[in-house]
Design an enzyme around this catalytic site. Structure first.
Site, mmCIF file in Angstrom:
data_model
loop_
_atom_site.group_PDB
_atom_site.id
_atom_site.type_symbol
_atom_site.label_atom_id
_atom_site.label_comp_id
_atom_site.label_asym_id
_atom_site.label_seq_id
_atom_site.Cartn_x
_atom_site.Cartn_y
_atom_site.Cartn_z
ATOM 1 N N HIS A 47 0.830 -1.204 0.000
ATOM 2 C CA HIS A 47 0.000 0.000 0.000
ATOM 3 C C HIS A 47 0.864 1.253 0.000
ATOM 4 O O HIS A 47 2.062 1.198 0.275
ATOM 5 C CB HIS A 47 -0.963 0.027 1.200
ATOM 6 C CG HIS A 47 -0.296 0.062 2.548
ATOM 7 N ND1 HIS A 47 -0.010 -1.076 3.278
ATOM 8 C CD2 HIS A 47 0.147 1.094 3.311
ATOM 9 C CE1 HIS A 47 0.564 -0.735 4.418
ATOM 10 N NE2 HIS A 47 0.691 0.592 4.470
ATOM 11 N N HIS A 92 4.066 7.371 3.358
ATOM 12 C CA HIS A 92 5.009 6.255 3.279
ATOM 13 C C HIS A 92 4.574 5.295 2.189
ATOM 14 O O HIS A 92 3.452 5.381 1.687
ATOM 15 C CB HIS A 92 5.107 5.528 4.629
ATOM 16 C CG HIS A 92 3.856 4.822 5.076
ATOM 17 N ND1 HIS A 92 2.875 5.425 5.836
ATOM 18 C CD2 HIS A 92 3.426 3.559 4.856
ATOM 19 C CE1 HIS A 92 1.900 4.556 6.073
ATOM 20 N NE2 HIS A 92 2.205 3.422 5.478
ATOM 21 N N GLU A 145 7.804 1.512 4.866
ATOM 22 C CA GLU A 145 7.253 0.526 5.783
ATOM 23 C C GLU A 145 7.477 -0.851 5.170
ATOM 24 O O GLU A 145 7.270 -1.042 3.969
ATOM 25 C CB GLU A 145 5.750 0.767 5.976
ATOM 26 C CG GLU A 145 5.082 -0.243 6.916
ATOM 27 C CD GLU A 145 3.570 -0.015 7.088
ATOM 28 O OE1 GLU A 145 2.978 0.780 6.323
ATOM 29 O OE2 GLU A 145 2.990 -0.647 7.973
HETATM 30 CO CO CO Z 1 1.163 1.686 6.175
#
Ligand code: CO
Length: 141
Positions: free
Chosen positions: A8, A81, A132
Site C-alpha cells: 500500500h 510512506h 514501511e
Molecule cells: Co502503512
C-alpha cells in the site's frame, strides 16, 4: 533482503471522510473499507482498494499522534510512506540494520494495520521516502 509486493501507499489526511469522498467521487474508487482506530499508534486508518494495491488513509488520533507533525508541514495531507511486503520481518530488519539503515523504534516490530508485524525505515537512509516493511500476510489472513 528481497523487496516484495507493493502492499500500500500511506497518505496522511486531516480528514478520512473528506479523503474518502475524493477517492470515491473524483477518482471512482468502489471498494472502500470501514475506517478503524489504531490507538497504540495514534492513528485512524481507512483502506481504499485499487486494482493492484491499496491506499492507506491515515488521520491523526489523539493529541500525541505522530501524524500531527506531518500535517503541520503539509496541512492538506500528502504521501506519507510506501509499504512493501517481505517474507520475514526480523530477517529484513537485521539485514537493514547490518547495512547501516535506521529502523524506527529501535527496530522493534509492531502489529500494523493489516494485523502482521511491520517496521519503518527512516527516510534519511531511503532517498527521502519513509519505507514501511510488513511481513507478507499468510493466506486467508
Ligand atoms: Co502503512
Amino acid at each position: 533482503m528481497k523487496i516484495g509486493r507493493l502492499n500500500h501507499v500511506g497518505v496522511a489526511t486531516p480528514s478520512i471522510e473528506d479523503s474518502i469522498k475524493l477517492y470515491r467521487d473524483f477518482l471512482g474508487a468502489t471498494k472502500i473499507h470501514e475506517p478503524f482506530d489504531l490507538p497504540e499508534q495514534g492513528v485512524r486508518v481507512c483502506f481504499v482498494d485499487v486494482p493492484n494495491s491499496q491506499i492507506e488513509l491515515i488521520e491523526p488520533l489523539g493529541a500525541d499522534s505522530p501524524v500531527h507533525g506531518f500535517l503541520a508541514k503539509s496541512p492538506k495531507g500528502g504521501q506519507h510512506h510506501v509499504c512493501f511486503e517481505v517474507p520475514d520481518i526480523l530477517a529484513a530488519r537485521d539485514e537493514l540494520l547490518a547495512k547501516g539503515a535506521t529502523v524506527l523504534r529501535g527496530g522493534e516490530p509492531r502489529i500494523g494495520a493489516h494485523g502482521v508485524p511491520v517496521i519503518f525505515v527512516h527516510p534519511k537512509d531511503m532517498g527521502g521516502v519513509l519505507i514501511e516493511l510488513m511481513e507478507t500476510p499468510k493466506a486467508g489472513h
